[in-house]
Every structure is written in structure tokens, then in C-alpha cells.
Design a protein around this motif. Structure first.
Motif, short mmCIF file in Angstrom:
data_model
loop_
_atom_site.label_atom_id
_atom_site.label_comp_id
_atom_site.label_asym_id
_atom_site.label_seq_id
_atom_site.Cartn_x
_atom_site.Cartn_y
_atom_site.Cartn_z
N UNK A 55 0.67 -1.11 -0.24
CA UNK A 55 -0.07 -0.29 0.22
C UNK A 55 0.88 1.23 0.07
N UNK A 56 2.20 0.91 0.79
CA UNK A 56 2.87 2.29 0.35
C UNK A 56 3.47 2.38 -0.83
N UNK A 57 3.31 1.71 -1.30
CA UNK A 57 4.37 1.40 -2.76
C UNK A 57 2.79 1.67 -3.90
N UNK A 58 2.49 1.67 -3.48
CA UNK A 58 0.87 2.19 -4.53
C UNK A 58 0.85 3.13 -4.45
N UNK A 59 0.41 4.10 -3.24
CA UNK A 59 0.37 5.74 -2.40
C UNK A 59 1.79 5.99 -3.13
N UNK A 60 2.48 5.63 -3.52
CA UNK A 60 3.56 6.48 -4.02
C UNK A 60 3.60 6.61 -4.98
N UNK A 61 3.24 6.00 -5.38
CA UNK A 61 3.15 5.14 -7.20
C UNK A 61 2.40 6.55 -8.22
N UNK A 62 1.81 6.75 -7.35
CA UNK A 62 0.28 7.97 -8.10
C UNK A 62 0.63 9.15 -7.65
N UNK A 63 2.46 9.74 -6.81
CA UNK A 63 2.96 11.09 -7.56
C UNK A 63 3.76 11.01 -8.03
N UNK A 64 3.81 9.51 -8.38
CA UNK A 64 5.34 9.40 -9.76
C UNK A 64 6.12 9.01 -8.74
N UNK A 65 6.15 8.31 -7.47
CA UNK A 65 6.82 7.64 -6.77
C UNK A 65 7.51 6.24 -7.14
N UNK A 66 8.07 5.44 -7.70
CA UNK A 66 8.35 4.25 -7.83
C UNK A 66 9.56 3.62 -6.88
N UNK A 67 9.11 2.73 -5.41
CA UNK A 67 9.86 2.05 -4.78
C UNK A 67 9.36 0.14 -4.41
N UNK A 68 9.12 0.37 -5.83
CA UNK A 68 8.82 -1.03 -5.85
C UNK A 68 10.04 -2.04 -6.38
N UNK A 69 11.27 -0.99 -6.45
CA UNK A 69 12.17 -2.68 -6.68
C UNK A 69 13.00 -2.28 -5.64
N UNK A 70 12.56 -1.36 -4.06
CA UNK A 70 13.19 -1.36 -3.15
C UNK A 70 13.34 -2.31 -2.27
N UNK A 71 14.52 -2.98 -0.90
CA UNK A 71 14.17 -3.98 -0.42
C UNK A 71 14.98 -3.56 0.92
N UNK A 72 13.86 -4.31 2.12
CA UNK A 72 14.42 -3.22 3.58
C UNK A 72 15.94 -4.16 3.76
N UNK A 73 16.44 -2.52 4.49
CA UNK A 73 17.67 -3.24 4.95
C UNK A 73 18.05 -3.02 6.30
N UNK A 74 19.16 -3.30 6.64
CA UNK A 74 19.70 -4.05 8.06
C UNK A 74 19.98 -2.35 8.53
#
Length: 141
Positions: A55-74
Motif C-alpha cells: 500500500x505504501x508503494x501504491x500511494x507513492x506511485x500515485x504521485x510519481x514515486x516508484x519504490x517497488x524495486x527497493x528492499x528492506x535493509x538492516x
């Protein structure tokens, strides 16, 4: 005189939502200012999850930001030292105090405390983080 490019590390617990949103929105803010490389931007989690919050990725995509390729990092102390400026999103994540590292905490809007859930909640979280990001960008570049 310090000629090093500014850097910021966004931190939350899982690094699947808020800190990833902040990093993506900061990239967008700098791009919109015509300075896409003005700040080194990264994100991490104190107890990283397995994936980006859909859902975070989806609402960011609405404003032109794509984080779908990111992965959580320690989160590591090395990453904190490399950045020099750490932004902790929310009240839950705790980071160590390190000499030479500036830490600020953003207590972001939590619509669920007002009974707002789902997509509407995430849009409000995104918009609140975006306000913080714009202020930070103006301050550090």
C-alpha cells in the motif's frame, strides 16, 4: 570548509513503509528542484521486514514515486556514520547515539489513532512525510 555532499539516512522499524516513502519522496523533491544528485539518500530499518509495504508503494506511485524495486535493509552504525544525518520516522524505532551523527525524529501523522485505516490512512501518512521531506530538503541543500 566541508565540501562533502550532504547525505541523509531515513530509518523506521521495518524499512518497508515510512522510511522507504521518505527516501522516495526525497529523491522526487530533489529531482523536481533540478538537483537530483544534491544529496545521498538511503533508508534502513532497525528490524527490517521482508518486503516493501504494498500500500505504501501504491500511494507513492500515485504521485510519481516508484519504490517497488527497493528492499528492506538492516540499519548499521556504519550506515549512520556514512550519512552523518539520520531521520527516524515515528516513535518506535530506536537508533544509537554516535559521535558526528545528527539524529532527528519525525513524529509523523498516524491516522489509525483517529480510526482511519487502509488507503486513506496511507495517503495521509504519505502527505505528512512529504511535508517533512520538503522542509528537510530546504534545510540541507
Amino acid at each position: 570548509m566541508n565540501t562533502r555532499k550532504p547525505a541523509v539516512l531515513f530509518v523506521c522499524v521495518k524499512n518497508g513503509g515510512k522510511s522507504q516513502m521518505a527516501a522516495g519522496l526525497m529523491h522526487q523533491e530533489l529531482k523536481n528542484q533540478g538537483r537530483p544528485d544534491a544529496v545521498d539518500i538511503s533508508s534502513a530499518g532497525t528490524l527490517p521486514g521482508k518486503q516493501i509495504n504494498a500500500l505504501s508503494a501504491e500511494v507513492l506511485n500515485e504521485v510519481g514515486v516508484d519504490i517497488t524495486g527497493q528492499r528492506p535493509t538492516q540499519l548499521t552504525e556504519e550506515a549512520m556514520l556514512d550519512a552523518g544525518h539520520v531521520v527516524v520516522l515515528g516513535a518506535e524505532a530506536e537508533v544509537p547515539e554516535l559521535e558526528g551523527v545528527t539524529v532527528e525524529r519525525w513524529i509523523t501523522d498516524e491516522p489509525s489513532e483517529r480510526g482511519i485505516e487502509g488507503r486513506e490512512r496511507m495517503e495521509l501518512v504519505r502527505d505528512d512525510i512529504q511535508r517533512h521531506v520538503r522542509e528537510l530538503a530546504a534545510r540541507i541543500i
